[in-house]
Design a protein around this motif. Structure first.
Motif, PDB file in Angstrom:
ATOM      1  N   ARG A 232      -6.361  -1.074   7.787  1.00  0.00           N
ATOM      2  CA  ARG A 232      -5.394  -0.525   8.722  1.00  0.00           C
ATOM      3  C   ARG A 232      -4.462   0.471   8.051  1.00  0.00           C
ATOM      4  O   ARG A 232      -4.133   1.502   8.613  1.00  0.00           O
ATOM      5  CB  ARG A 232      -4.568  -1.654   9.339  1.00  0.00           C
ATOM      6  CG  ARG A 232      -3.318  -1.122   9.974  1.00  0.00           C
ATOM      7  CD  ARG A 232      -2.905  -1.879  11.168  1.00  0.00           C
ATOM      8  NE  ARG A 232      -1.815  -1.180  11.817  1.00  0.00           N
ATOM      9  CZ  ARG A 232      -0.950  -1.750  12.602  1.00  0.00           C
ATOM     10  NH1 ARG A 232      -1.067  -3.033  12.852  1.00  0.00           N
ATOM     11  NH2 ARG A 232       0.007  -1.064  13.152  1.00  0.00           N
ATOM     12  N   TRP A 233      -4.035   0.158   6.845  1.00  0.00           N
ATOM     13  CA  TRP A 233      -3.050   1.029   6.208  1.00  0.00           C
ATOM     14  C   TRP A 233      -3.692   2.125   5.379  1.00  0.00           C
ATOM     15  O   TRP A 233      -3.026   2.797   4.616  1.00  0.00           O
ATOM     16  CB  TRP A 233      -2.070   0.198   5.377  1.00  0.00           C
ATOM     17  CG  TRP A 233      -1.312  -0.705   6.248  1.00  0.00           C
ATOM     18  CD1 TRP A 233      -1.478  -2.055   6.370  1.00  0.00           C
ATOM     19  CD2 TRP A 233      -0.305  -0.355   7.199  1.00  0.00           C
ATOM     20  NE1 TRP A 233      -0.646  -2.554   7.326  1.00  0.00           N
ATOM     21  CE2 TRP A 233       0.090  -1.537   7.850  1.00  0.00           C
ATOM     22  CE3 TRP A 233       0.302   0.851   7.571  1.00  0.00           C
ATOM     23  CZ2 TRP A 233       1.051  -1.558   8.850  1.00  0.00           C
ATOM     24  CZ3 TRP A 233       1.262   0.820   8.559  1.00  0.00           C
ATOM     25  CH2 TRP A 233       1.623  -0.368   9.182  1.00  0.00           C
ATOM     26  N   THR A 234      -4.991   2.255   5.479  1.00  0.00           N
ATOM     27  CA  THR A 234      -5.638   3.320   4.714  1.00  0.00           C
ATOM     28  C   THR A 234      -6.220   4.402   5.598  1.00  0.00           C
ATOM     29  O   THR A 234      -6.124   5.574   5.287  1.00  0.00           O
ATOM     30  CB  THR A 234      -6.763   2.734   3.840  1.00  0.00           C
ATOM     31  OG1 THR A 234      -6.227   1.651   3.112  1.00  0.00           O
ATOM     32  CG2 THR A 234      -7.297   3.754   2.875  1.00  0.00           C
ATOM     33  N   PHE A 235      -6.807   4.005   6.728  1.00  0.00           N
ATOM     34  CA  PHE A 235      -7.567   4.971   7.503  1.00  0.00           C
ATOM     35  C   PHE A 235      -6.787   5.500   8.689  1.00  0.00           C
ATOM     36  O   PHE A 235      -6.023   4.763   9.311  1.00  0.00           O
ATOM     37  CB  PHE A 235      -8.852   4.325   8.027  1.00  0.00           C
ATOM     38  CG  PHE A 235      -9.870   4.116   6.964  1.00  0.00           C
ATOM     39  CD1 PHE A 235     -10.469   5.194   6.347  1.00  0.00           C
ATOM     40  CD2 PHE A 235     -10.212   2.850   6.566  1.00  0.00           C
ATOM     41  CE1 PHE A 235     -11.400   5.002   5.353  1.00  0.00           C
ATOM     42  CE2 PHE A 235     -11.142   2.651   5.573  1.00  0.00           C
ATOM     43  CZ  PHE A 235     -11.732   3.727   4.972  1.00  0.00           C
ATOM     44  N   PRO A 236      -7.000   6.750   9.027  1.00  0.00           N
ATOM     45  CA  PRO A 236      -6.504   7.229  10.316  1.00  0.00           C
ATOM     46  C   PRO A 236      -7.368   6.695  11.455  1.00  0.00           C
ATOM     47  O   PRO A 236      -8.424   6.111  11.225  1.00  0.00           O
ATOM     48  CB  PRO A 236      -6.585   8.749  10.214  1.00  0.00           C
ATOM     49  CG  PRO A 236      -7.470   9.050   9.082  1.00  0.00           C
ATOM     50  CD  PRO A 236      -7.622   7.819   8.254  1.00  0.00           C
ATOM     51  N   ARG A 237      -6.912   6.943  12.663  1.00  0.00           N
ATOM     52  CA  ARG A 237      -7.573   6.379  13.829  1.00  0.00           C
ATOM     53  C   ARG A 237      -8.725   7.279  14.273  1.00  0.00           C
ATOM     54  O   ARG A 237      -8.675   8.494  14.112  1.00  0.00           O
ATOM     55  CB  ARG A 237      -6.529   6.285  14.945  1.00  0.00           C
ATOM     56  CG  ARG A 237      -6.975   5.664  16.201  1.00  0.00           C
ATOM     57  CD  ARG A 237      -5.868   5.720  17.226  1.00  0.00           C
ATOM     58  NE  ARG A 237      -4.652   5.084  16.742  1.00  0.00           N
ATOM     59  CZ  ARG A 237      -3.507   5.714  16.555  1.00  0.00           C
ATOM     60  NH1 ARG A 237      -3.395   6.981  16.812  1.00  0.00           N
ATOM     61  NH2 ARG A 237      -2.453   5.067  16.115  1.00  0.00           N
TER      62      ARG A 237
ATOM     63  N   PHE B  10       0.818  -1.210   0.000  1.00  0.00           N
ATOM     64  CA  PHE B  10       0.000   0.000   0.000  1.00  0.00           C
ATOM     65  C   PHE B  10       0.851   1.258   0.000  1.00  0.00           C
ATOM     66  O   PHE B  10       0.395   2.315  -0.392  1.00  0.00           O
ATOM     67  CB  PHE B  10      -0.933   0.013   1.209  1.00  0.00           C
ATOM     68  CG  PHE B  10      -1.976  -1.060   1.146  1.00  0.00           C
ATOM     69  CD1 PHE B  10      -2.842  -1.115   0.075  1.00  0.00           C
ATOM     70  CD2 PHE B  10      -2.071  -2.016   2.127  1.00  0.00           C
ATOM     71  CE1 PHE B  10      -3.791  -2.107  -0.015  1.00  0.00           C
ATOM     72  CE2 PHE B  10      -3.016  -3.013   2.043  1.00  0.00           C
ATOM     73  CZ  PHE B  10      -3.876  -3.068   0.974  1.00  0.00           C
ATOM     74  N   GLN B  11       2.068   1.129   0.470  1.00  0.00           N
ATOM     75  CA  GLN B  11       2.906   2.316   0.608  1.00  0.00           C
ATOM     76  C   GLN B  11       3.963   2.415  -0.490  1.00  0.00           C
ATOM     77  O   GLN B  11       4.928   3.159  -0.335  1.00  0.00           O
ATOM     78  CB  GLN B  11       3.570   2.317   1.985  1.00  0.00           C
ATOM     79  CG  GLN B  11       2.550   2.399   3.091  1.00  0.00           C
ATOM     80  CD  GLN B  11       3.179   2.269   4.451  1.00  0.00           C
ATOM     81  OE1 GLN B  11       4.351   1.923   4.568  1.00  0.00           O
ATOM     82  NE2 GLN B  11       2.417   2.534   5.486  1.00  0.00           N
ATOM     83  N   ARG B  12       3.812   1.655  -1.544  1.00  0.00           N
ATOM     84  CA  ARG B  12       4.734   1.714  -2.675  1.00  0.00           C
ATOM     85  C   ARG B  12       6.176   1.437  -2.255  1.00  0.00           C
ATOM     86  O   ARG B  12       7.086   2.202  -2.558  1.00  0.00           O
ATOM     87  CB  ARG B  12       4.663   3.083  -3.357  1.00  0.00           C
ATOM     88  CG  ARG B  12       3.260   3.445  -3.778  1.00  0.00           C
ATOM     89  CD  ARG B  12       3.259   4.588  -4.735  1.00  0.00           C
ATOM     90  NE  ARG B  12       3.647   5.840  -4.133  1.00  0.00           N
ATOM     91  CZ  ARG B  12       3.158   7.023  -4.487  1.00  0.00           C
ATOM     92  NH1 ARG B  12       2.294   7.094  -5.459  1.00  0.00           N
ATOM     93  NH2 ARG B  12       3.548   8.125  -3.897  1.00  0.00           N
ATOM     94  N   ARG B  13       6.371   0.382  -1.489  1.00  0.00           N
ATOM     95  CA  ARG B  13       7.725  -0.028  -1.146  1.00  0.00           C
ATOM     96  C   ARG B  13       7.720  -1.540  -1.015  1.00  0.00           C
ATOM     97  O   ARG B  13       6.649  -2.133  -0.916  1.00  0.00           O
ATOM     98  CB  ARG B  13       8.190   0.649   0.152  1.00  0.00           C
ATOM     99  CG  ARG B  13       7.338   0.322   1.338  1.00  0.00           C
ATOM    100  CD  ARG B  13       7.683   1.180   2.529  1.00  0.00           C
ATOM    101  NE  ARG B  13       6.736   0.958   3.605  1.00  0.00           N
ATOM    102  CZ  ARG B  13       6.839  -0.006   4.492  1.00  0.00           C
ATOM    103  NH1 ARG B  13       7.849  -0.842   4.431  1.00  0.00           N
ATOM    104  NH2 ARG B  13       5.932  -0.155   5.439  1.00  0.00           N
TER     105      ARG B  13
ATOM    106  N   GLU C  14      -0.439   4.761  19.186  1.00  0.00           N
ATOM    107  CA  GLU C  14       0.955   5.066  19.517  1.00  0.00           C
ATOM    108  C   GLU C  14       1.260   6.545  19.496  1.00  0.00           C
ATOM    109  O   GLU C  14       2.196   6.963  20.158  1.00  0.00           O
ATOM    110  CB  GLU C  14       1.916   4.270  18.628  1.00  0.00           C
ATOM    111  CG  GLU C  14       2.150   4.830  17.246  1.00  0.00           C
ATOM    112  CD  GLU C  14       0.891   4.815  16.440  1.00  0.00           C
ATOM    113  OE1 GLU C  14       0.275   3.749  16.378  1.00  0.00           O
ATOM    114  OE2 GLU C  14       0.522   5.859  15.913  1.00  0.00           O
ATOM    115  N   SER C  15       0.472   7.343  18.786  1.00  0.00           N
ATOM    116  CA  SER C  15       0.816   8.763  18.809  1.00  0.00           C
ATOM    117  C   SER C  15       0.269   9.447  20.053  1.00  0.00           C
ATOM    118  O   SER C  15       0.681  10.543  20.376  1.00  0.00           O
ATOM    119  CB  SER C  15       0.287   9.456  17.555  1.00  0.00           C
ATOM    120  OG  SER C  15      -1.095   9.285  17.463  1.00  0.00           O
TER     121      SER C  15
ATOM    122  N   PRO D  53      -9.222   1.118  12.188  1.00  0.00           N
ATOM    123  CA  PRO D  53      -9.082   2.434  12.822  1.00  0.00           C
ATOM    124  C   PRO D  53      -9.561   2.474  14.269  1.00  0.00           C
ATOM    125  O   PRO D  53      -9.799   3.547  14.789  1.00  0.00           O
ATOM    126  CB  PRO D  53      -9.986   3.298  11.949  1.00  0.00           C
ATOM    127  CG  PRO D  53     -11.043   2.371  11.472  1.00  0.00           C
ATOM    128  CD  PRO D  53     -10.420   1.025  11.357  1.00  0.00           C
TER     129      PRO D  53
END
Lengths: 177, 328, 372
Positions: B291-296, B37-40, B221-222, B214
């Motif tokens: 999980r890798w698309t939405f903010p919390r 999803f993050q192009r890596r 963690e933030s 989300p």
């Protein structure tokens, strides 16, 4: 147009301050600027100077007594200026500390005002302006850190950038690390 | 008797093996998915496509020192990670992977799984309370209120299914849906026209129950550093981590069994364990995708969603289904 | 979501957010008195990476101090470079060739975009979304490559010189920047689809962290924080320096005063920076990048000089007090986040901790710049 605004702001803001100080309030609208810096021999007399913006970066430069400071800053506040910063300068040769207050405007009436006040290095007490500009809090604490200037009436004058137990003032010219 | 015992032992070992293997390789999948999803590329160093990453991570976690900070409640602190992993493994015992592959089928399978799932929040509570850390404490308070809030709509949805099927046996529920995708509970519109909504509610609750983004407020963690497992190191953390993934697998298994026809083929052909696995991994991929698309969300947004939207909807669906069952 | 609830001072506990905390993006500490998840009061403690840059300014010659500027705000170092050289040029009356000024504007605007991209990624990460960070860093990488080729460094630039710039830009720079503009526009579209219109993001940001215009004025907030509170203030427009009055660009202003407005201001600023870059590329003349005659040793006449520029985070001001010597007599750095962060203590009262940290992220902190 801007120059007119400056003149207008000057008239609006400073007559009372000009009138207040007992020493001769000089108003010199010198255009080449850069002359108003305190000469090494004698400190500048209190008063308002219109400065050449292109040479110095600000329009008005007012030097006031510490007693007049609150009055001057209230007038700045009433005119809708925001506080840019507060800092100090140590004039060791004249045995004086200078506190410099910068104000600017959000609107397009470009006008930068500098208010200065000088105190004796030994006494170095200046009234706080946190009552007028709450944002002066950190700036005054910082200035206290660096120069040891005491801002009387400040709600929480403890070291901000220096360690909590710092008892030195690094920007004083006679500070030896 | 002894044969049954051997059977059970074998089943338990198989369940643990499946849970542990899944947990380990789901971490790899998650990291690969995140990379996608993050192009890596994601993990690439250990083995082909980084496939040896999970064992290497496991060795790292196991060989690290298990630090027990001063002032913690030792009993709770030590019990919590075990409590995070143990119910997840126990739940596998009763999950039927196909008509015949099931460790121990029970006629109250659904009830048992939810009983164990409720224990998961105990782990969060113990860890947060025992850690002597304000972040962990706040996280555990969040975790428990979240678990309570989402268990209610989840269970109401499950009751709807149980009413339709008339059984709490997971195998029976799955068999009831065999024959093709139009028989699945998600599309059982004749029984209740709100079934797709029910499925969505159940899926959202699964996300929340497994503390996944989300809704990962427990370990936001933030805000809360690492939430309830802030103070855990080494395998203590490892168990929480594996428990989370094991719970995801269980959540997907349950969703598949309750709504997506279990091991049945969408077109009624060749039912078998591969369909089941395909479905749960598709669901897991969706978990990772979300999980890798939405903010919390925030804790209050989360609780509002449950109490003000999900619970009324699921209650309404329950009543509607009950009424329709009575009428027809 | 932040209902006005009655907080009680006798049931609070202290929560130390930082100095090591994922949300503070550096070594900043906020001492919070919490009533459950609500913040009763907060006190920001800073100075953990204070390096006394102002004293260094007094101990070094003007030229020797140049590299320090890149170490203040490491994300938008170019604007700091620009402010400093403008201040010294004003003090020492140094003329700047036109081409050099164009190059400065180009690099500053590129750097502004890269700074906003880091903020964008980090801010969404504060909200729990990880993927936008990677997208933003991917696009930022393109800017860093362009700037690295011409300045020699990727982050702590020291590129602007008194009178011009260190190095003329080559065709690679021009072509690279030209290619970057459509790429960035496409990326901005992606961000809009992926993040800006996300319902969770809107719910988390709208109405959160209100900062009134009056509060901005009292604290001296500038930059996107002020512009999101309905204040149309951008040093580039209000006090045009360098060549900014020759470019056609808008200053995004929002009246909502919330975190979402701050978010939107920064997203639109990137587009405006692209516009400036486009125009600068089209207009850039040929010519020298340094003046023909320039004093070898900079000795500004005695006096007091002030220069403000618009850095990525707000108005960066620099005051040089000269006594006619080789070193500055006093050098004051007015950093924007210092003032912007100051209002956090007052604004975050009664907020949920999650909202407060989102609010903190929307201020866009760079700690070395605050601590100096």
């Amino acid at each position: 147009m801007i120059i007119q605004t400056i003149k207008q702001s000057l008239v609006e803001l400073f007559p009372p301050v000009e009138a207040a100080p007992a020493p001769v309030a000089e108003e010199t609208a010198e255009d080449e600027g850069a002359k108003k810096a305190p000469a090494k021999a004698e400190p500048r007399v209190n008063g308002v100077i219109t400065c050449d913006y292109n040479a110095t970066g600000y329009h008005l430069d007012a030097q006031v007594d510490p007693d007049q400071l609150l009055d001057a800053v209230s007038r700045i506040d009433a005119a809708g200026f925001f506080i840019e910063s507060i800092t100090g300068v140590d004039w060791l040769k004249e045995n004086q500390l200078e506190v410099v207050y910068d104000f600017a405007r959000y609107d397009f009436d470009l006008c930068r005002v500098v208010i200065r006040t000088r105190v004796d290095r030994a006494i170095s007490e200046v009234p706080t302006i946190t009552g007028i500009y709450s944002g002066a809090n950190w700036h005054e604490r910082e200035t206290h850190d660096f120069f040891g200037i005491k801002f009387t009436g400040h709600p929480h004058l403890v070291p901000l950038l220096l360690p909590e137990d710092a008892d030195f003032h690094p920007l004083l010219k006679d500070f030896k690390a | 008797m002894s044969l049954t015992l051997i059977n059970v032992l074998f089943a338990v070992v198989a369940a643990i093996g499946f849970a542990a293997l899944n947990a380990a390789y789901l971490v790899w999948c998650e990291r690969k998915g995140a990379g996608f999803f993050q192009r890596r590329p994601g993990p690439m160093e250990n083995g082909p496509w980084g496939l040896l990453q999970p064992p290497v991570d496991g060795i790292k976690l196991m060989t690290k020192q298990l630090v027990i900070p001063g002032g913690v409640d030792k009993a709770l602190f030590m019990v919590a990670p075990v409590l995070a992993m143990f119910p997840a493994i126990m739940s596998f015992v009763t999950i039927p992977f196909s008509e015949n592959i099931v460790a121990q089928n029970m006629n109250i399978g659904v009830l048992m799984i939810f009983a164990f799932a409720s224990m998961g929040s105990m782990a969060i509570l113990f860890a947060g309370w025992g850690s002597r850390n304000k972040y962990a404490l706040m996280s555990s308070v969040r975790g428990v209120s979240q678990a309570i809030a989402y268990e209610v709509p989840m269970l109401i949805t499950v009751i709807t299914i149980v009413m339709i099927t008339g059984s709490m046996d997971l195998r029976a529920i799955a068999l009831d849906q065999s024959g093709g995708f139009w028989q699945w509970n998600i599309l059982a519109l004749t029984k209740s026209p709100l079934m797709p909504v029910s499925f969505l509610i159940f899926f959202v609750c699964t996300l929340a129950e497994t503390n996944r983004a989300p809704f990962d407020l427990g370990e936001a963690e933030s805000e809360l550093v690492a939430g309830f497992h802030t103070e855990y190191s080494s395998m203590g953390f490892g168990l929480f981590f594996m428990g989370e993934y094991a719970n995801i697998v269980i959540g997907s298994c349950l969703t598949t069994l309750l709504f997506l026809g279990g091991w049945g083929c969408p077109f009624g052909l060749f039912p078998g364990v591969w369909w089941f696995l395909l479905k749960i991994y598709l669901l897991i991929f969706t978990f990772i995708w979300i999980r890798w698309t939405f903010p919390r969300t925030t804790i209050y947004g989360l609780l509002n969603l449950s109490w003000k939207i999900l619970i009324p909807f699921s209650l309404f669906n329950l009543l509607l289904t009950a009424g329709l069952l009575k009428v027809f | 979501m932040s209902d006005p609830i009655q907080l009680r001072s006798d049931e609070t506990f202290t929560l130390n957010v930082g100095p090591q905390h994922p949300a503070t993006h550096g070594v900043l500490r906020v001492k919070m008195e919490m009533d459950g998840e609500y913040i009763f009061s907060a006190e920001t403690v800073l100075g953990y990476i204070h390096r006394m840059h102002e004293k260094m300014g007094e101990n070094r010659t003007y030229a020797q101090y140049l590299p320090n500027l890149g170490r203040l705000d490491y994300l938008s170092a170019m604007a700091y470079n620009h402010g400093y050289v403008l201040a010294v040029e004003k003090a020492a009356s140094i003329e700047v060739p036109e081409r050099a000024e164009y190059i400065r504007v180009l690099t500053v605007e590129l750097n502004r975009i890269s700074s906003h991209l880091v903020w964008f990624g980090a801010f969404i990460m504060d909200l729990g979304g990880f993927t936008p960070l990677m997208y933003a860093f991917d696009d930022r990488e393109a800017i860093l490559d362009i700037l690295e080729a011409v300045t020699g460094s990727r982050l702590t630039y020291c590129y602007h010189r008194f009178g011009g710039v260190y190095n003329d830009v080559d065709d690679d720079f021009i072509e690279g920047t030209k290619a970057f503009i459509p790429r960035m526009r496409k990326a901005l579209k992606t961000y809009e689809d992926l993040v800006t219109k996300n319902i969770i993001l809107m719910k988390r940001l709208k109405g959160i962290g209100p900062v009134s215009a009056e509060m901005c004025r009292k604290y001296g907030a500038t930059g996107p924080v002020a512009r999101a509170s309905g204040i149309n203030f951008d040093v580039r427009k209000n006090e045009p320096y360098s060549l900014y009055n020759e470019f056609d660009f808008d200053v995004p202003v929002y009246n909502e005063c919330d975190s979402y407005a701050r978010y939107m201001v920064r997203m639109e600023e990137m587009e405006q920076s692209l516009r400036i870059i486009e125009q600068a590329l089209a207009k850039m003349p040929e010519g020298p990048i340094m003046p023909k005659k320039k004093p070898k040793i900079i000795k500004p006449p005695a006096g007091d000089y002030y220069q403000a520029v618009e850095a990525a985070r707000g108005s960066f001001g620099i005051r040089i007090v000269s006594d006619g010597g080789k070193n500055a007599y006093r050098l004051k750095l007015r950093s924007p986040t210092y003032s912007n962060m100051h209002l956090f203590d007052e604004a975050c009262r009664g907020m949920l901790i999650a909202d407060a940290l989102a609010f903190m992220g929307s201020i866009d902190l760079v700690i070395p710049e605050m601590d100096r």
